[in-house]
Scaffold this active site. Structure first.
Site, PDB file in Angstrom:
ATOM      1  CG  HIS A  45      -1.846  -1.074   1.409  1.00  0.00           C
ATOM      2  ND1 HIS A  45      -1.740  -2.022   2.402  1.00  0.00           N
ATOM      3  CD2 HIS A  45      -2.953  -1.388   0.694  1.00  0.00           C
ATOM      4  CE1 HIS A  45      -2.744  -2.869   2.302  1.00  0.00           C
ATOM      5  NE2 HIS A  45      -3.491  -2.524   1.268  1.00  0.00           N
ATOM      6  CD  GLN A 158      -0.527  -5.804 -13.141  1.00  0.00           C
ATOM      7  OE1 GLN A 158      -0.767  -4.691 -13.562  1.00  0.00           O
ATOM      8  NE2 GLN A 158      -1.120  -6.898 -13.594  1.00  0.00           N
ATOM      9  CG  ASP A 160      -5.771  -6.986  -5.558  1.00  0.00           C
ATOM     10  OD1 ASP A 160      -6.340  -7.941  -5.041  1.00  0.00           O
ATOM     11  OD2 ASP A 160      -4.939  -6.284  -4.947  1.00  0.00           O
ATOM     12  CB  SER A 195      -1.629 -10.071   0.750  1.00  0.00           C
ATOM     13  OG  SER A 195      -2.970 -10.235   1.152  1.00  0.00           O
ATOM     14  NE  ARG A 197      -8.715 -11.884   2.329  1.00  0.00           N
ATOM     15  CZ  ARG A 197      -9.272 -11.014   1.475  1.00  0.00           C
ATOM     16  NH1 ARG A 197      -8.574 -10.530   0.476  1.00  0.00           N
ATOM     17  NH2 ARG A 197     -10.530 -10.663   1.619  1.00  0.00           N
TER      18      ARG A 197
END
Ligand code: AMP
Length: 523
Positions: A45, A158, A160, A195, A197
């Protein structure tokens, strides 16, 4: 930094900053860069935020875990929410505004009535198979954010890739007034794509998860060695993943990066994308396989000798020098021919989109064509020279010509110079150079140039002052500001001749191409 949780607060803030900004061509007009996120910020991010910071006066980050994009059995409830930490990271990164609305504020509970419906064929494959409704939820919320924030540019990873392609389609289809800026995937040293996650993974699982990247890398190497058949490339990924039995692939596919249509063979570009489950965590990753010769981007301040160097590099390496200056001249000629007032920006914008510029490169001096007509001589007249800067300073012109440059670059094998080639026009150029020299040295070179052209002698101090002013203007202009890409190699040429600079760039290029082919030998 400000944090707003309501639409009212955000709108009021944006109105106040916009009022303060002068709206004038190529002046200090403010642009808004927007980074939509679901929070739990990581270095991926932050790379988007950094890029937005470089390219805009105002940076807005949204933090919103969007219920519309989660399926009933997905992790909406346990998705990490770390607002305080995110806030500190944004502050450090120089963000101006965080917009962190509640679910109620975004009217997603009860569900909003109006939805954005991207093309079914783009949503049905890849992640869409197991996540029905996901991309519709993303497109709806992102469109809503675009309407609230009204950004000039919006930054998406990129990582996602399907989301990126779908949002680009939505922006095109609905003429949303925003430029989508794709940003490269940021990875851990193991290769695992960052990520939010990944927080679900144990240390052991993290090590296992890096097999995804190894799989993609195997396919990349195979591709570089000439393999173009999708099934074979996909098989290379599969083989690598099979080494980690707990990694359960959901899909591994090769598709067109823009349309997401399945590819049997890769001609120009392919998106090799995968999703896999590891325990209860679902991971995605991808890579773009691109068949093109390298691009050399040379940026730097005025008077550093970029175009001389770029031309000689192109000549020495047998690449094409993409003369962007000639493109601005060609459009200026076209506008003059049409008899349109050069300051009538909307009229010029229309012409910019009707002016197809091409180069014929099989002749000693490249032929410049406008809509098929040879204008090589016509664009060098004093009339064109006198007006080209008026045309080049217009935002719509830049936008149109950058698009043409990018479509030219798709074939690769070019050398391009400018102020924002490595950051904006070709952010994925294989070789990025930032060519600079001190103000004193540039003034000295300019003085010599003037002398050799038989022009009256100029005072060094005056030249230095003029160069200082030009640097300041070039770095602060809204349209194509001078910027050094974070991955550019800086060449400080004070003590170097043109030949020295040329040799340095040629060696860098050769190292790069050698490392690419070495990779392919390591399979
Ligand atoms: P998310 O918070 O997961 O919705 O992601 C917000 C934005 O950050 C999206 O545009 C993602 O594609 C981007 N992003 C997430 N992970 C990465 C990464 N590892 N590298 C680059 N961009 C990323």
């Amino acid at each position: 930094m400000r944090l707003f949780t309501t639409v009212a607060g955000l709108r009021c803030y944006l109105k106040s900053v916009q009022k303060k900004q002068p709206v004038a061509t190529d002046s200090a007009e403010s642009t808004i860069g927007f980074v939509p996120t679901m929070g739990a910020l990581h270095t991926g991010h932050l790379s988007l935020i950094e890029r937005a910071r470089q390219e805009n006066q105002i940076v807005v980050v949204s933090i919103f875990v969007n219920p519309l994009q989660f399926g009933v059995n997905e992790d909406f409830g346990r998705y990490p929410r770390t607002l305080e930490r995110d806030r500190a990271l944004c502050e450090q990164a120089g963000v101006d505004v965080i917009f962190a609305p509640t679910v109620a504020e975004m009217a997603t509970v009860p569900p909003i009535q109006t939805r954005v419906q991207p093309p079914a064929e783009m949503m049905s494959g890849l992640c869409g198979v197991v996540r029905p409704g996901h991309f519709e939820g993303v497109a709806t919320i992102v469109t809503k954010f675009f309407n609230l924030v009204q950004p000039d540019r919006a930054y998406f990873g990129q990582k996602d890739a399907q989301q990126l392609a779908i949002l680009q389609q939505v922006v095109r289809d609905l003429n949303l007034p925003v430029t989508i800026v794709p940003c490269p995937i940021v990875r851990e040293p193991s290769g695992l794509a960052l990520s939010s996650r990944n927080q679900y993974l144990s240390d052991e699982e993290r090590i296992k998860a890096s097999a995804l990247y190894r799989g993609l890398s195997q396919a990349e190497k195979l591709f570089r060695s000439g393999e173009r058949v999708s099934a074979t490339l996909v098989q290379a990924v599969k083989q690598e993943l099979e080494k980690v039995p707990s990694l359960q692939p959901e899909y591994i596919e090769l598709v067109d990066p823009m349309t997401l249509k399945s590819l049997d063979t890769v001609t120009d570009e392919g998106l090799l994308a995968l999703a896999a489950r590891l325990g209860s965590t679902r991971l995605i990753d991808n890579t773009i396989l691109r068949d093109r010769r390298p691009i050399i981007a040379i940026d730097g301040p005025a008077g550093a000798g970029k175009s001389t160097v770029a031309r000689s590099v192109a000549k020495q390496l047998g690449l094409f020098y993409l003369d962007t200056g000639a493109m601005y001249r060609a459009l200026t000629w076209f506008v003059l021919e049409a008899g349109v007032d050069l300051r009538d920006e909307p009229a010029v914008a229309e012409l910019a989109h009707q002016c197809e510029i091409d180069f014929q490169t099989d002749t000693a001096i490249p032929v410049v064509l406008v809509n098929g007509q040879d204008v090589t001589q016509a664009i060098r007249t004093p009339e064109v020279t006198a007006h080209v800067s008026t045309i080049a300073a217009q935002a719509a012109v830049r936008e149109a010509l950058v698009k043409q440059q990018q479509s030219y670059g798709r074939r690769g094998g070019i050398v391009v110079d400018g102020r924002d080639i490595g950051t904006h026009v070709f952010p994925d150029a294989e070789v990025k150079i930032y060519l600079t020299a001190s103000i004193q040295e540039r003034a000295r070179r300019r003085q010599l140039d003037l002398k050799s052209m038989g022009q009256p002698a100029a005072n060094l101090a005056d030249l230095e002052q003029a160069i200082f002013e030009r640097d300041r203007k070039d770095s602060t202009r809204t349209i194509s500001p001078l910027r050094k890409a974070s991955d550019a190699i800086e060449i400080q040429s004070d003590a170097m001749s043109v030949a020295d600079v040329l040799n340095t760039i040629v060696s860098l290029y050769q190292e790069k191409t050698a490392s690419l082919s070495l990779d392919s030998l390591e399979i």
